[in-house]
Design an enzyme around this catalytic site. Structure first.
Site, PDB file in Angstrom:
ATOM      1  N   HIS A  51     -30.907  31.074  41.304  1.00  0.00           N
ATOM      2  CA  HIS A  51     -30.730  33.094  40.828  1.00  0.00           C
ATOM      3  C   HIS A  51     -31.802  33.374  41.002  1.00  0.00           C
ATOM      4  CE1 HIS A  51     -26.806  34.584  40.680  1.00  0.00           C
ATOM      5  NE2 HIS A  51     -27.977  35.600  40.071  1.00  0.00           N
ATOM      6  N   HIS A  53     -33.635  37.444  42.637  1.00  0.00           N
ATOM      7  CA  HIS A  53     -33.364  39.035  43.392  1.00  0.00           C
ATOM      8  C   HIS A  53     -35.075  38.921  43.815  1.00  0.00           C
ATOM      9  CE1 HIS A  53     -28.813  39.379  42.589  1.00  0.00           C
ATOM     10  NE2 HIS A  53     -29.025  39.028  41.596  1.00  0.00           N
ATOM     11  N   GLN A 143     -23.285  43.012  46.425  1.00  0.00           N
ATOM     12  CA  GLN A 143     -23.590  43.392  45.533  1.00  0.00           C
ATOM     13  C   GLN A 143     -22.335  44.506  45.124  1.00  0.00           C
ATOM     14  OE1 GLN A 143     -26.813  43.893  42.393  1.00  0.00           O
ATOM     15  NE2 GLN A 143     -24.930  44.346  41.795  1.00  0.00           N
ATOM     16  N   HIS A 201     -21.934  35.264  42.672  1.00  0.00           N
ATOM     17  CA  HIS A 201     -21.484  36.201  41.293  1.00  0.00           C
ATOM     18  C   HIS A 201     -20.297  35.760  40.382  1.00  0.00           C
ATOM     19  CE1 HIS A 201     -25.783  37.037  42.263  1.00  0.00           C
ATOM     20  NE2 HIS A 201     -26.702  38.092  40.828  1.00  0.00           N
ATOM     21  N   GLU A 204     -19.251  37.348  35.860  1.00  0.00           N
ATOM     22  CA  GLU A 204     -20.760  38.055  34.884  1.00  0.00           C
ATOM     23  C   GLU A 204     -19.666  39.223  33.782  1.00  0.00           C
ATOM     24  OE1 GLU A 204     -25.088  39.639  35.443  1.00  0.00           O
ATOM     25  OE2 GLU A 204     -24.121  39.879  37.521  1.00  0.00           O
ATOM     26  N   ASP A 300     -33.298  34.893  38.295  1.00  0.00           N
ATOM     27  CA  ASP A 300     -33.154  36.320  38.121  1.00  0.00           C
ATOM     28  C   ASP A 300     -33.294  37.554  38.840  1.00  0.00           C
ATOM     29  OD1 ASP A 300     -30.123  37.412  38.678  1.00  0.00           O
ATOM     30  OD2 ASP A 300     -29.473  37.904  36.496  1.00  0.00           O
TER      31      ASP A 300
END
Length: 410
Positions: A51, A53, A143, A201, A204, A300
């Protein structure tokens, strides 16, 4: 045949490893051209980062509060202004850094609520550019949510059409519970239409009422999408009462859903409304494993609007997970390496491990055992992909046929 001499495997056995035509062809006493003497140090298969970005990496914006919410606002202010060239430049530095630290598989979430899909197009180019040193999967990640802005659902469709590997979602970020459920349903609809895995996701948040993981499990079973779904973060699980976890975790295991905690970033983003004690920001790894759930870890972020640190070292991620979930028993420590190796390989569904006939993907370390590997967090002495050395000592990497120094930031 190329030979790595005196390699100590995870089993403790010391063997030679023979490599020919990118594959392991000998384990034991092997004769051939010696390329490395491992000197009885630990040799293991490379790491996964399940995971990440890449689109926001190294955007060193000053998040003064350190919170998730300020990070989201910073990202909204800058993402529409980013160019493909800028995204590619930053992502390439990050990939090379991760490879130098022993990671050969990277699953990255790319924001596809950016209207021109420049970020996605840039990361798809990076995926192609780095294929000799790393394997990348790209998740189309909404997102801002799917139903929070008109047209985001269409962008999610388009993202998969132009090359995203997995379908993402963020149900807890939708405006209502009903929209959150609809976003999960949409992710599975697109996944089935394009024969893609789902990678979201999920939950979270610290909110104990955020329970979209149960919806994901139900839709996995209904759609017969067993072993094709990943749920990232699930930090709300640390706030669920134990009776609920006891009921739902066997369902997660039955569905073959892999849960991916991200201990570095969630340790600092979660618990922001708590006084003391503060919640740890980690889905309970030991409890999930005891119920048969597959658990792997993600890094992440590196130096982005949400997280100011990070080196691309999955051992650092594992180190944090071990401390937060108290995985410090002898057997727990030794098996914890599975969180960044074999458990992740199961979710990725890739040929993996140090066995005859498998691809020669190897890390030659300077550690005597797993405990020392985790204690010192050092990069591998050599990173080998498909039988070829692609990185050395965490400092040098082979890219486009030439050795270059690894940058720590753009």
């Amino acid at each position: 045949m190329d030979v790595i001499k005196r390699a100590r495997l995870l089993s403790g056995d010391v063997v030679d490893i023979g490599i020919d035509d990118k594959k392991i062809v000998c384990l034991g006493e092997c004769r051939g051209e010696e390329i490395i003497d491992a000197d009885k140090k630990l040799v293991l298969p490379p790491y996964f980062n399940m995971h990440f970005h890449l689109d926001s990496v190294f955007l060193q914006s000053k998040n003064k509060s350190g919170t998730l919410w300020e990070g989201i606002q910073i990202w909204r202010d800058i993402k529409e202004k980013l160019t493909e060239d800028d995204v590619i430049k930053r992502a390439l530095v990050a990939v090379k850094l991760m490879v130098a630290y022993g990671t050969l598989w990277i699953r990255t979430h790319v924001d596809v609520t950016e209207k021109e899909l420049r970020l996605l197009k840039a990361i798809l180019k990076v995926k192609e550019q780095v294929k000799e040193i790393a394997d990348i999967q790209v998740t189309a990640f909404p997102q801002d949510g799917v139903y929070t802005d008109k047209g985001n659902d269409e962008l999610l469709y388009k993202s998969v059409e132009i090359g995203a590997d997995n379908v993402g979602m963020i149900p807890h970020n939708e405006l209502t519970r009903e929209d959150g459920v609809k976003s999960v349903e949409l992710a599975f609809k697109i996944a089935k239409e394009f024969n893609k895995d789902v990678d979201g996701h999920v939950d979270e948040t610290d909110d104990p009422n955020s329970r979209y993981l149960e919806v994901v499990a139900k839709k996995t079973i209904e759609n017969n999408w067993y072993n094709r779904v990943t749920a990232g973060h699930v930090t709300a699980m640390h706030s669920w009462d134990r009776a609920y976890r006891f009921r739902i975790l066997p369902v997660i295991a039955k569905a073959g859903i892999t849960v991916v905690p991200n201990p570095l970033i969630n340790a600092v983003l979660q618990g922001r409304f708590d006084e003391y004690p503060k919640r740890r920001g980690l889905a309970p790894i030991k409890e999930m494993i005891s119920q048969g759930v597959n658990v792997a870890l993600g890094h992440d972020c590196i130096m982005d609007p949400w997280y100011p640190l990070g080196a691309g070292n999955m051992l650092q991620v594992l180190f944090m997970a071990i401390h937060l979930d108290q995985l410090t028993g002898y057997d727990e420590l030794n098996s914890s390496i599975n969180l960044i190796t074999y458990n992740a390989a199961k979710a990725w569904k890739v040929e993996y491990g140090i066995d005859l006939g498998k691809k020669a993907n190897l890390l030659i370390t300077d550690a005597d055992d797993i405990i020392d590997l985790i204690r010192f967090l050092e990069p591998p002495k050599y990173v080998i992909k498909d039988g070829k050395i692609v990185a050395k000592d965490g400092k040098y990497i082979l890219f486009n046929g030439k050795w270059e120094e690894v940058k720590k930031r753009p």
